[in-house]
Design a protein around this motif. Sequence first.
Motif, PDB file in Angstrom:
ATOM      1  N   ASP A 186      43.494  12.036  24.230  1.00 34.44           N
ATOM      2  CA  ASP A 186      44.765  11.431  24.823  1.00 34.44           C
ATOM      3  C   ASP A 186      45.750  11.416  23.834  1.00 34.44           C
ATOM      4  O   ASP A 186      46.485  10.394  23.389  1.00 34.44           O
ATOM      5  CB  ASP A 186      44.375   9.794  25.176  1.00 34.44           C
ATOM      6  CG  ASP A 186      45.380   9.171  25.779  1.00 34.44           C
ATOM      7  OD1 ASP A 186      46.276   9.710  26.488  1.00 34.44           O
ATOM      8  OD2 ASP A 186      45.481   7.796  25.764  1.00 34.44           O
ATOM      9  N   HIS A 354      43.490   8.990  15.389  1.00 33.95           N
ATOM     10  CA  HIS A 354      42.256   9.267  15.860  1.00 33.95           C
ATOM     11  C   HIS A 354      41.719  10.309  14.957  1.00 33.95           C
ATOM     12  O   HIS A 354      40.857  11.201  15.129  1.00 33.95           O
ATOM     13  CB  HIS A 354      41.972   9.797  17.114  1.00 33.95           C
ATOM     14  CG  HIS A 354      41.900   8.517  18.136  1.00 33.95           C
ATOM     15  ND1 HIS A 354      40.919   7.595  18.078  1.00 33.95           N
ATOM     16  CD2 HIS A 354      42.385   8.524  19.183  1.00 33.95           C
ATOM     17  CE1 HIS A 354      40.933   6.770  19.160  1.00 33.95           C
ATOM     18  NE2 HIS A 354      41.917   7.207  19.842  1.00 33.95           N
ATOM     19  N   TYR A 379      35.790  12.904  19.057  1.00 29.98           N
ATOM     20  CA  TYR A 379      36.509  12.085  20.014  1.00 29.98           C
ATOM     21  C   TYR A 379      35.829  12.503  21.234  1.00 29.98           C
ATOM     22  O   TYR A 379      35.823  13.677  21.639  1.00 29.98           O
ATOM     23  CB  TYR A 379      38.015  12.334  19.999  1.00 29.98           C
ATOM     24  CG  TYR A 379      38.748  11.459  20.836  1.00 29.98           C
ATOM     25  CD1 TYR A 379      39.357  10.261  20.617  1.00 29.98           C
ATOM     26  CD2 TYR A 379      39.059  11.889  21.857  1.00 29.98           C
ATOM     27  CE1 TYR A 379      40.224   9.451  21.282  1.00 29.98           C
ATOM     28  CE2 TYR A 379      39.865  11.430  22.969  1.00 29.98           C
ATOM     29  CZ  TYR A 379      40.647  10.201  22.562  1.00 29.98           C
ATOM     30  OH  TYR A 379      41.578   9.578  23.482  1.00 29.98           O
ATOM     31  N   TRP A 380      35.289  11.396  21.911  1.00 31.97           N
ATOM     32  CA  TRP A 380      34.807  11.778  23.401  1.00 31.97           C
ATOM     33  C   TRP A 380      33.693  12.841  23.734  1.00 31.97           C
ATOM     34  O   TRP A 380      32.610  12.454  23.237  1.00 31.97           O
ATOM     35  CB  TRP A 380      35.952  12.135  24.459  1.00 31.97           C
ATOM     36  CG  TRP A 380      37.029  10.853  24.731  1.00 31.97           C
ATOM     37  CD1 TRP A 380      36.809   9.537  24.454  1.00 31.97           C
ATOM     38  CD2 TRP A 380      38.244  10.923  25.603  1.00 31.97           C
ATOM     39  NE1 TRP A 380      37.807   8.781  24.642  1.00 31.97           N
ATOM     40  CE2 TRP A 380      38.777   9.593  25.447  1.00 31.97           C
ATOM     41  CE3 TRP A 380      38.754  12.015  26.060  1.00 31.97           C
ATOM     42  CZ2 TRP A 380      39.612   9.197  26.261  1.00 31.97           C
ATOM     43  CZ3 TRP A 380      39.883  11.362  26.913  1.00 31.97           C
ATOM     44  CH2 TRP A 380      40.524  10.475  26.901  1.00 31.97           C
ATOM     45  N   ASN A 417      34.916   8.592  17.965  1.00 28.00           N
ATOM     46  CA  ASN A 417      35.437   7.603  18.994  1.00 28.00           C
ATOM     47  C   ASN A 417      34.749   7.509  20.451  1.00 28.00           C
ATOM     48  O   ASN A 417      35.205   8.594  20.877  1.00 28.00           O
ATOM     49  CB  ASN A 417      37.047   7.488  18.827  1.00 28.00           C
ATOM     50  CG  ASN A 417      37.808   6.610  19.901  1.00 28.00           C
ATOM     51  OD1 ASN A 417      37.683   5.550  19.680  1.00 28.00           O
ATOM     52  ND2 ASN A 417      38.132   7.306  21.154  1.00 28.00           N
ATOM     53  N   ASN A 476      35.716  -0.541  21.565  1.00 27.46           N
ATOM     54  CA  ASN A 476      36.908  -0.298  22.319  1.00 27.46           C
ATOM     55  C   ASN A 476      36.532  -1.006  23.756  1.00 27.46           C
ATOM     56  O   ASN A 476      35.546  -0.921  24.444  1.00 27.46           O
ATOM     57  CB  ASN A 476      37.085   1.127  22.600  1.00 27.46           C
ATOM     58  CG  ASN A 476      37.542   1.624  21.299  1.00 27.46           C
ATOM     59  OD1 ASN A 476      37.593   1.352  20.219  1.00 27.46           O
ATOM     60  ND2 ASN A 476      37.592   2.906  21.317  1.00 27.46           N
ATOM     61  N   TYR A 478      38.822  -2.575  27.459  1.00 29.16           N
ATOM     62  CA  TYR A 478      40.153  -2.726  28.266  1.00 29.16           C
ATOM     63  C   TYR A 478      40.252  -3.704  29.406  1.00 29.16           C
ATOM     64  O   TYR A 478      40.432  -3.792  30.411  1.00 29.16           O
ATOM     65  CB  TYR A 478      40.723  -1.140  28.646  1.00 29.16           C
ATOM     66  CG  TYR A 478      41.438  -0.676  27.510  1.00 29.16           C
ATOM     67  CD1 TYR A 478      42.659  -0.647  27.154  1.00 29.16           C
ATOM     68  CD2 TYR A 478      40.388   0.402  26.737  1.00 29.16           C
ATOM     69  CE1 TYR A 478      43.248  -0.034  26.002  1.00 29.16           C
ATOM     70  CE2 TYR A 478      40.902   1.141  25.560  1.00 29.16           C
ATOM     71  CZ  TYR A 478      42.301   0.884  25.212  1.00 29.16           C
ATOM     72  OH  TYR A 478      42.959   1.261  24.141  1.00 29.16           O
ATOM     73  N   GLU A 506      39.910  -1.509  20.012  1.00 28.01           N
ATOM     74  CA  GLU A 506      40.912  -1.211  20.845  1.00 28.01           C
ATOM     75  C   GLU A 506      40.951  -2.165  21.872  1.00 28.01           C
ATOM     76  O   GLU A 506      39.898  -2.607  22.371  1.00 28.01           O
ATOM     77  CB  GLU A 506      40.671   0.076  21.531  1.00 28.01           C
ATOM     78  CG  GLU A 506      41.258   1.252  20.610  1.00 28.01           C
ATOM     79  CD  GLU A 506      41.186   2.846  21.309  1.00 28.01           C
ATOM     80  OE1 GLU A 506      41.192   2.963  22.573  1.00 28.01           O
ATOM     81  OE2 GLU A 506      40.715   3.655  20.617  1.00 28.01           O
ATOM     82  N   TRP A 551      45.519  -1.652  20.632  1.00 25.43           N
ATOM     83  CA  TRP A 551      45.962  -0.423  20.946  1.00 25.43           C
ATOM     84  C   TRP A 551      47.260  -0.509  21.684  1.00 25.43           C
ATOM     85  O   TRP A 551      47.187  -0.840  22.820  1.00 25.43           O
ATOM     86  CB  TRP A 551      44.834   0.341  21.940  1.00 25.43           C
ATOM     87  CG  TRP A 551      45.146   1.817  22.081  1.00 25.43           C
ATOM     88  CD1 TRP A 551      45.711   2.411  23.119  1.00 25.43           C
ATOM     89  CD2 TRP A 551      44.930   2.857  21.160  1.00 25.43           C
ATOM     90  NE1 TRP A 551      45.943   3.839  22.981  1.00 25.43           N
ATOM     91  CE2 TRP A 551      45.453   4.001  21.673  1.00 25.43           C
ATOM     92  CE3 TRP A 551      44.372   3.084  19.850  1.00 25.43           C
ATOM     93  CZ2 TRP A 551      45.133   5.231  20.948  1.00 25.43           C
ATOM     94  CZ3 TRP A 551      44.261   4.038  19.266  1.00 25.43           C
ATOM     95  CH2 TRP A 551      44.500   5.296  19.802  1.00 25.43           C
ATOM     96  N   ARG A 561      49.452  11.527  30.589  1.00 26.31           N
ATOM     97  CA  ARG A 561      50.176  10.551  31.028  1.00 26.31           C
ATOM     98  C   ARG A 561      51.437  10.840  31.631  1.00 26.31           C
ATOM     99  O   ARG A 561      52.387  10.809  31.171  1.00 26.31           O
ATOM    100  CB  ARG A 561      50.446   9.450  29.861  1.00 26.31           C
ATOM    101  CG  ARG A 561      49.277   9.190  28.936  1.00 26.31           C
ATOM    102  CD  ARG A 561      48.416   8.081  29.474  1.00 26.31           C
ATOM    103  NE  ARG A 561      47.250   8.078  28.819  1.00 26.31           N
ATOM    104  CZ  ARG A 561      46.278   7.090  29.369  1.00 26.31           C
ATOM    105  NH1 ARG A 561      46.168   6.523  30.347  1.00 26.31           N
ATOM    106  NH2 ARG A 561      44.904   6.906  28.419  1.00 26.31           N
ATOM    107  N   ASN A 571      51.883   7.856  26.251  1.00 30.52           N
ATOM    108  CA  ASN A 571      51.093   6.548  26.588  1.00 30.52           C
ATOM    109  C   ASN A 571      51.950   5.320  25.912  1.00 30.52           C
ATOM    110  O   ASN A 571      52.235   5.360  25.002  1.00 30.52           O
ATOM    111  CB  ASN A 571      49.770   6.745  25.777  1.00 30.52           C
ATOM    112  CG  ASN A 571      48.778   5.566  25.862  1.00 30.52           C
ATOM    113  OD1 ASN A 571      49.150   4.363  26.006  1.00 30.52           O
ATOM    114  ND2 ASN A 571      47.708   5.890  25.918  1.00 30.52           N
ATOM    115  N   LYS A 573      51.143   2.122  25.776  1.00 32.97           N
ATOM    116  CA  LYS A 573      50.611   0.748  25.408  1.00 32.97           C
ATOM    117  C   LYS A 573      50.999   0.357  24.021  1.00 32.97           C
ATOM    118  O   LYS A 573      50.371  -0.745  23.602  1.00 32.97           O
ATOM    119  CB  LYS A 573      48.982   1.161  25.285  1.00 32.97           C
ATOM    120  CG  LYS A 573      48.385   1.515  26.760  1.00 32.97           C
ATOM    121  CD  LYS A 573      46.981   1.492  26.937  1.00 32.97           C
ATOM    122  CE  LYS A 573      46.359   1.759  28.152  1.00 32.97           C
ATOM    123  NZ  LYS A 573      46.488   3.287  28.203  1.00 32.97           N
TER     124      LYS A 573
END
Length: 602
Positions: A186, A354, A379-380, A417, A476, A478, A506, A551, A561, A571, A573
């Motif tokens: 991201d 990240h 990441y991911w 992450n 993290n 949300y 986050e 975040w 995005r 993004n 945020k």
Amino acid sequence: MKSIVLLISLLAVISCAQAQQTDLIANTDGRKTISLDGEWRTIIDPYETGYYDYRYQPSSDGYFKDAKPKTKSDLIEYDFDTSESLKVPGDWNTQQERLLFYEGTIWYKKAFDYQRKENTRLFVYFGAANYIADVYLNGEKLGRHEGGFTPFNFEITKLVRDTGNSLIVKVDNKRRRDAVPTLITDWWNYGGLTRQVKLVETPATFVQDYFIQLQKGSRERISGWVKLNGSKLDQKVTVRIPEARISKSFTTDANGSAQITFDAALTLWSPDNPKLYDVVIEAETDQVQDEIGFRTIETRGTEILLNGRPIFLRGVCIHEEAPFRGGRAYSREDALTLLTWAKELGVNFVRLAHYPHNEFMLREADRLGIMVWSEIPVYWTILWENSATLENAQNQLREMITRDQNRAAVIIWSMANETPLSNARLSFLKKLIDHARSLDNSRLISAAMERHYLNDTTTQMIDDPLGEYVDVFGCNEYVGWYDGLPEKADRVEWKMNYQKPLIMTEFGAEAPYGNHGDPLTRWTEEYQENAYQHQVSMLKRIPFLRGTCPWILMDFRSPRRPLPGIQDFHNRKGLISDRGEKKKAFFVMQRYYQEIRGALPK
Ligand code: GCB
């Protein structure tokens, strides 16, 4: 016979070329350097014509030869010197509109002269190149580096000429499934020579690397090592801290290494008093200087202890995105703008997401007294079973630690992450943790992990098996954005399977600055503010919470995005827009930090 001689000399050429690859010079700030920043000639090469021939074999006369027609009949289909330029440092995406979405190869060329000196070695040092860099000097390959956010260097002592050197770098930012990071992130895949490039001069034998920190668990004893590189490896090495009247000598062994330990009564580094000492490392043939702070960082049960005292990490996440102009951040000014905004928010801690950020961020965090979480881009959906992927991640981890291991600000190395649970992932991340601890046992290890709801749908359970191997649990969540509406946070309870400190690494909600509406209308500042208000009340109810990192500090570019008029490939945020405008949610967090500031030692 002739062919044997040929073979031997060929092998000699190959091994000589390999010998030029060097371990990282840990501190280039403390040395004589010559900047190669500025305009570099570039060739956009989406089909890698300058690298492969038409049978897709590496070509022997690619663009790295920097050839010129010698006669009017010669056929050469490229010319660096009449090609366009790009600025270094800098990503290519934000320098030319047609490159915004470009992912592929661009060739860079810098011509330079250099006055060679006796008994002096020369290295070319890259702060970072995203993602793969193939580096050539005067037509010879120096080597390849993989990984977009860590420094690397090559020795060029034997290849450099007095005049007309041609330094050529092929930078390729194509995403790959087996790379680190992998295909999806991201954040923007900014390509190019994104950080400073410099020539670094050293004596024939020089101090390549050192670790000078307080011994784990001690506030009076320094413990570390010094490593020399060169032909005179056994030397007397003295570590001096003049302000504290310390001067201790050691002898390096046949490998050029010396363990160092000595007692020291020092003023400890903390956010309240970010004391740095001038430290001189003096060998017989070389001397380097650094500014180093000394502090301890430990955990006890669910507490995080800085210099032996419990601390709450009032943090914020930051991407390496340049305020105002957009693109990759790379300068001291960028670092100061971002960190000053973070300070206004009331932080004593930042999560540099990240991937390893440029060195200015770490140096300025040291000076400003901001503790740092630093991470690698695991990441991911990394390829957990691929040994080359693991090796790559370990290498990025090693380069991050080598560069920043003497920064007092760094208190946490983070391995990953939001990685999905599996045995292969656990074994991969355990190996990374072992590697990090073997390089630096003085700091805390963490990872930003996920959580799940129990059957009651309001109890958030933290039980990722990786939790057993980290010192601090990063989580993290949300709630109020991807997970229900803001008021849902009022009903959520938190449980954790580990007696360890938790940092909420986050949480957040998205709104472009200046978009107004009621508190339940998505994408408005009021919705974001509402989400933060409920978040903060929830966070206050978590007994083992020892830190928070909303975040994110500032809006950043992301290909995921696209929403027109709202995101436009950003993004949003951020608590602050990319033009420096503070959103309503900024002040919710600021108030929370003001409130808790007095509750615990800073
Ligand atoms: C996450 C990721 C972060 C994203 C963020 C978001 O969980 O760790 O990289 O940018 O969420 O905005 O969705």
